[in-house]
Design a protein around this motif. Structure first.
Motif, PDB file in Angstrom:
ATOM      1  N   ASP A  50      30.945 -17.111  34.749  1.00  0.00           N
ATOM      2  CA  ASP A  50      30.615 -18.325  33.998  1.00  0.00           C
ATOM      3  C   ASP A  50      29.263 -18.859  34.475  1.00  0.00           C
ATOM      4  N   PRO A  51      28.578 -19.658  33.658  1.00  0.00           N
ATOM      5  CA  PRO A  51      27.207 -20.054  33.993  1.00  0.00           C
ATOM      6  C   PRO A  51      27.043 -20.736  35.341  1.00  0.00           C
ATOM      7  N   ILE A  52      27.973 -21.606  35.728  1.00  0.00           N
ATOM      8  CA  ILE A  52      27.818 -22.309  37.002  1.00  0.00           C
ATOM      9  C   ILE A  52      27.990 -21.345  38.174  1.00  0.00           C
ATOM     10  N   SER A  53      28.993 -20.476  38.113  1.00  0.00           N
ATOM     11  CA  SER A  53      29.173 -19.475  39.168  1.00  0.00           C
ATOM     12  C   SER A  53      27.977 -18.535  39.218  1.00  0.00           C
ATOM     13  N   HIS A  54      27.434 -18.222  38.061  1.00  0.00           N
ATOM     14  CA  HIS A  54      26.267 -17.341  37.956  1.00  0.00           C
ATOM     15  C   HIS A  54      25.085 -17.964  38.702  1.00  0.00           C
ATOM     16  N   ILE A  55      24.816 -19.227  38.432  1.00  0.00           N
ATOM     17  CA  ILE A  55      23.709 -19.926  39.086  1.00  0.00           C
ATOM     18  C   ILE A  55      23.941 -20.036  40.591  1.00  0.00           C
ATOM     19  N   GLN A  56      25.148 -20.382  40.978  1.00  0.00           N
ATOM     20  CA  GLN A  56      25.452 -20.530  42.396  1.00  0.00           C
ATOM     21  C   GLN A  56      25.296 -19.209  43.147  1.00  0.00           C
ATOM     22  N   ALA A  57      25.613 -18.100  42.496  1.00  0.00           N
ATOM     23  CA  ALA A  57      25.514 -16.794  43.142  1.00  0.00           C
ATOM     24  C   ALA A  57      24.068 -16.404  43.431  1.00  0.00           C
ATOM     25  N   LEU A  58      23.144 -16.848  42.584  1.00  0.00           N
ATOM     26  CA  LEU A  58      21.756 -16.383  42.682  1.00  0.00           C
ATOM     27  C   LEU A  58      20.800 -17.391  43.297  1.00  0.00           C
ATOM     28  N   ALA A  59      21.196 -18.640  43.433  1.00  0.00           N
ATOM     29  CA  ALA A  59      20.259 -19.699  43.813  1.00  0.00           C
ATOM     30  C   ALA A  59      19.552 -19.424  45.141  1.00  0.00           C
ATOM     31  N   LYS A  60      20.244 -18.889  46.130  1.00  0.00           N
ATOM     32  CA  LYS A  60      19.641 -18.699  47.456  1.00  0.00           C
ATOM     33  C   LYS A  60      18.557 -17.629  47.462  1.00  0.00           C
ATOM     34  N   HIS A  61      18.526 -16.780  46.446  1.00  0.00           N
ATOM     35  CA  HIS A  61      17.466 -15.773  46.363  1.00  0.00           C
ATOM     36  C   HIS A  61      16.106 -16.408  46.054  1.00  0.00           C
ATOM     37  N   HIS A  62      16.098 -17.508  45.326  1.00  0.00           N
ATOM     38  CA  HIS A  62      14.866 -18.014  44.733  1.00  0.00           C
ATOM     39  C   HIS A  62      13.827 -18.452  45.761  1.00  0.00           C
ATOM     40  N   GLN A  63      14.254 -18.868  46.932  1.00  0.00           N
ATOM     41  CA  GLN A  63      13.306 -19.334  47.945  1.00  0.00           C
ATOM     42  C   GLN A  63      12.356 -18.236  48.406  1.00  0.00           C
ATOM     43  N   TYR A  64      12.727 -16.971  48.223  1.00  0.00           N
ATOM     44  CA  TYR A  64      11.957 -15.868  48.791  1.00  0.00           C
ATOM     45  C   TYR A  64      10.922 -15.278  47.826  1.00  0.00           C
ATOM     46  N   TYR A  65      11.119 -15.402  46.538  1.00  0.00           N
ATOM     47  CA  TYR A  65      10.324 -14.640  45.567  1.00  0.00           C
ATOM     48  C   TYR A  65       9.188 -15.499  45.018  1.00  0.00           C
ATOM     49  N   THR A  66       8.123 -15.602  45.818  1.00  0.00           N
ATOM     50  CA  THR A  66       7.054 -16.557  45.521  1.00  0.00           C
ATOM     51  C   THR A  66       6.267 -16.210  44.268  1.00  0.00           C
ATOM     52  N   SER A  67       6.236 -14.948  43.863  1.00  0.00           N
ATOM     53  CA  SER A  67       5.485 -14.607  42.647  1.00  0.00           C
ATOM     54  C   SER A  67       6.398 -14.396  41.446  1.00  0.00           C
ATOM     55  N   GLY A  68       7.619 -14.932  41.537  1.00  0.00           N
ATOM     56  CA  GLY A  68       8.448 -14.935  40.335  1.00  0.00           C
ATOM     57  C   GLY A  68       9.827 -14.342  40.508  1.00  0.00           C
ATOM     58  N   ILE A  69      10.804 -15.051  39.985  1.00  0.00           N
ATOM     59  CA  ILE A  69      12.193 -14.598  39.943  1.00  0.00           C
ATOM     60  C   ILE A  69      12.853 -15.304  38.760  1.00  0.00           C
ATOM     61  N   SER A  70      13.673 -14.582  38.052  1.00  0.00           N
ATOM     62  CA  SER A  70      14.315 -15.197  36.888  1.00  0.00           C
ATOM     63  C   SER A  70      15.598 -14.457  36.554  1.00  0.00           C
ATOM     64  N   ASP A  71      16.596 -15.208  36.169  1.00  0.00           N
ATOM     65  CA  ASP A  71      17.745 -14.627  35.501  1.00  0.00           C
ATOM     66  C   ASP A  71      17.724 -15.124  34.067  1.00  0.00           C
ATOM     67  N   ILE A  72      18.490 -14.494  33.217  1.00  0.00           N
ATOM     68  CA  ILE A  72      18.584 -14.933  31.826  1.00  0.00           C
ATOM     69  C   ILE A  72      20.047 -15.218  31.525  1.00  0.00           C
ATOM     70  N   LEU A  73      20.388 -16.489  31.475  1.00  0.00           N
ATOM     71  CA  LEU A  73      21.756 -16.878  31.135  1.00  0.00           C
ATOM     72  C   LEU A  73      21.916 -16.788  29.627  1.00  0.00           C
ATOM     73  N   THR A  74      22.903 -16.042  29.185  1.00  0.00           N
ATOM     74  CA  THR A  74      23.166 -15.957  27.750  1.00  0.00           C
ATOM     75  C   THR A  74      24.314 -16.903  27.415  1.00  0.00           C
ATOM     76  N   ILE A  75      24.001 -17.915  26.605  1.00  0.00           N
ATOM     77  CA  ILE A  75      24.931 -18.999  26.324  1.00  0.00           C
ATOM     78  C   ILE A  75      25.464 -18.863  24.898  1.00  0.00           C
ATOM     79  N   ASP A  76      26.738 -19.135  24.744  1.00  0.00           N
ATOM     80  CA  ASP A  76      27.366 -19.061  23.436  1.00  0.00           C
ATOM     81  C   ASP A  76      26.715 -20.051  22.469  1.00  0.00           C
ATOM     82  N   GLU A  77      26.721 -19.717  21.185  1.00  0.00           N
ATOM     83  CA  GLU A  77      26.048 -20.542  20.177  1.00  0.00           C
ATOM     84  C   GLU A  77      26.645 -21.939  20.048  1.00  0.00           C
ATOM     85  N   THR A  78      27.847 -22.157  20.585  1.00  0.00           N
ATOM     86  CA  THR A  78      28.443 -23.492  20.525  1.00  0.00           C
ATOM     87  C   THR A  78      27.594 -24.537  21.244  1.00  0.00           C
ATOM     88  N   VAL A  79      26.676 -24.089  22.106  1.00  0.00           N
ATOM     89  CA  VAL A  79      25.821 -25.047  22.818  1.00  0.00           C
ATOM     90  C   VAL A  79      24.907 -25.806  21.857  1.00  0.00           C
TER      91      VAL A  79
END
Length: 517
Positions: free
Chosen positions: A401-430
């Motif tokens: 789920d999106p929140i677990s997804h973000i929580q799993a990856l957040a600690k990586h972001h501090q290290y990748y100074t020239s770019g890091i990204s995930d792409i969350l795919t959200i249902d159209e109900t949003v």
């Protein structure tokens, strides 16, 4: 004879435009040159898919990414281009249109179009909202039609201004694949209603990226930075001289154990990656004569502000291999998975690998780098990648789920100074609840995400690795080609890498009883 046959195939292809044929012919010419001098060990690592040079050419004659100081250009004009300083909005837009065609990149198209709202605000005297909308809309259409490449990138924000809001309005209306767009968010500067406009745009057209401005700002010096191509953060008035990436999946397969991976295998292949980086950057800076160009002479770029990008991918597969869980087991059915993105143990190992890479990159000096160093990058994958996940992302189709997804990856972001990204795919109900996208974005940035990016499942305009494609273009590509240079990459990525297998998630799914305990 094989080369001639390939060239003949290009020039007779019924689905390529004349310009596209010229581009492909040029690539074949570059690939026919002798490769740079490298060791047998590096050559073997490249042949075995452990290290990749990103097809930048056998003898690089232009940097991968170039970020000119466009504000200086507009203010001083250009002797080379025979332009005087811009005096009003029309002259500023015209001057930018001209210089974009003289800014190189690995794609042959400029990947950085500047902090466009900041650039244009000094030229707004006497321009009302209706006139600005009309001029910028024509400019936006011109960019997509004359530079049809989804790696071309505009930055806006973090301040609230009429140019920023007008660009967001136009981008949501036109839904073009180009230019790509990043909105800078600073909680101390950006009003929340403007962030809501940006996140609502994501619901409409999967753009913009939302960048964590304070984190990026503090990574670089006072001369500034820009976000270019997919989501790559680099020094302003500089850029990336090269990008070499390391396949962590293949590195893990070479290791005898987790301890061996950290102590021997990862350092060994990192050293080989640096050998290739130095060879490629050395040729560009010392033999190509690129740094004798007008961009340097007119002080729009500075050679000392170019850095190599040390890219990695396949983090998910590396972690699962090292833990002995390369595939989900039947015992995982109905239970939390033991794999990367789901298991605390797996996620923590991933964070440890990122920390180890950060230590290597910060400790290793390069001759041509930003303050003598390369910049660590979570590389977003290419269309030829098979059975390996981009950067540090969760494999497609296994996303939590999106929140677990973000929580799993957040600690990586501090290290990748020239770019890091995930792409969350959200249902159209949003689309019926755009505030959910806003809250998801705010949560990700508060946890340390450098960049928040999302697709909405029902949109025709979607992200691949960070660049944009239209699903409708993919559907007709084989029969009629595409005027957009990057459609073929998206079609190939859809076939090889499973980008269309991303699992749409309901943004508020984590609020259901199943996730409440």
């Amino acid at each position: 004879m094989a080369l001639q046959a390939k060239l003949a195939q290009i020039v007779t292809d019924p689905n390529l435009s004349v310009k596209q044929k010229s581009n492909f012919l040029a690539l074949e010419a570059e690939a026919s040159l002798p490769y740079l001098e490298i060791s047998e060990a590096v050559d073997a690592a490249m042949s075995n898919g452990i290290i990749c040079d990103m097809f930048e050419g056998h003898a690089p004659f232009k940097p991968r990414y170039v970020l000119p100081n466009y504000a200086k250009y507009l203010k001083q004009g250009s002797q080379y281009l025979e332009l005087t300083p811009a005096q009003d909005l029309d002259e500023a837009l015209n001057a930018l249109t001209i210089i974009y065609h003289h800014v190189p990149s690995v794609t042959g198209i400029p990947v950085f179009l500047g902090h466009l709202d900041t650039l244009l605000l000094p030229y707004m005297d006497g321009v009302d909202e209706a006139a600005l909308y009309r001029k910028l809309k024509l400019f936006w259409i011109m960019l997509d039609r004359t530079l049809p490449d989804a790696f071309m990138h505009v930055n806006i924000g973090p301040t609230d201004n009429i140019v920023c809001r007008t660009i967001l309005k136009i981008d949501a209306e036109l839904k073009q694949i180009a230019p790509n767009l990043t909105f800078m968010y600073d909680p101390k500067v950006t009003p929340e209603d403007l962030l809501k406009v940006a996140t609502s745009n994501i619901c409409e057209c999967s753009k913009p990226h939302i960048a964590n401005y304070p984190i990026h700002r503090d990574t670089f010096d006072k001369a500034g930075f820009g976000i270019v191509s997919c989501y790559n953060s680099l020094p302003l008035a500089g850029g990336a001289n090269t990008l070499v990436r390391l396949n962590l999946k293949e590195v893990a397969l070479k290791a005898n154990s987790i301890d061996d991976f950290f102590a021997e295998t990862l350092p060994h292949y990192s050293q080989l990656t640096y050998e290739l980086i130095n060879a490629r950057a050395g040729f560009l800076h010392e033999k190509s004569n690129f740094f004798d160009s007008f961009l340097v002479k007119e002080q729009l770029i500075d050679e000392s502000r170019f850095a190599p990008m040390f890219g990695i991918y396949g983090m998910a597969e590396a972690v699962n291999i090292l833990l002995g869980t390369p595939e989900p087991s039947e015992s995982d059915s109905g239970k939390p998975s033991k794999q990367y993105g789901h298991s605390a143990l797996a996620n923590e190992l991933g964070h440890k690998i990122s920390a180890a890479l950060d230590k290597i990159v910060k400790a290793t000096q390069v001759k041509y780098g930003y303050k003598g160093r390369a910049l660590l990058h979570a590389q977003g994958g290419i269309s030829l990648d098979k059975q390996v996940t981009p950067g540090v992302r969760v494999p497609y189709g296994t996303e939590p789920d999106p929140i677990s997804h973000i929580q799993a990856l957040a600690k990586h972001h501090q290290y990748y100074t020239s770019g890091i990204s995930d792409i969350l795919t959200i249902d159209e109900t949003v689309k019926a609840n755009p505030d959910a996208m806003y809250q998801l974005c705010k949560g990700a940035l508060s946890l340390g995400f450098r960049e928040f990016t999302a697709n909405v499942a029902s949109n025709d305009l979607v992200r691949v690795t960070g660049y944009m494609i239209k699903l409708s273009d993919i559907a007709t590509f084989k029969e009629q080609g595409s005027r957009t240079n990057t459609t073929w990459l998206g079609e190939e990525a859809a076939k090889n890498t499973g980008i269309l297998n991303r699992t749409p998630r309901v943004a508020s799914h984590e609020q259901s009883p199943r996730y409440s305990n």
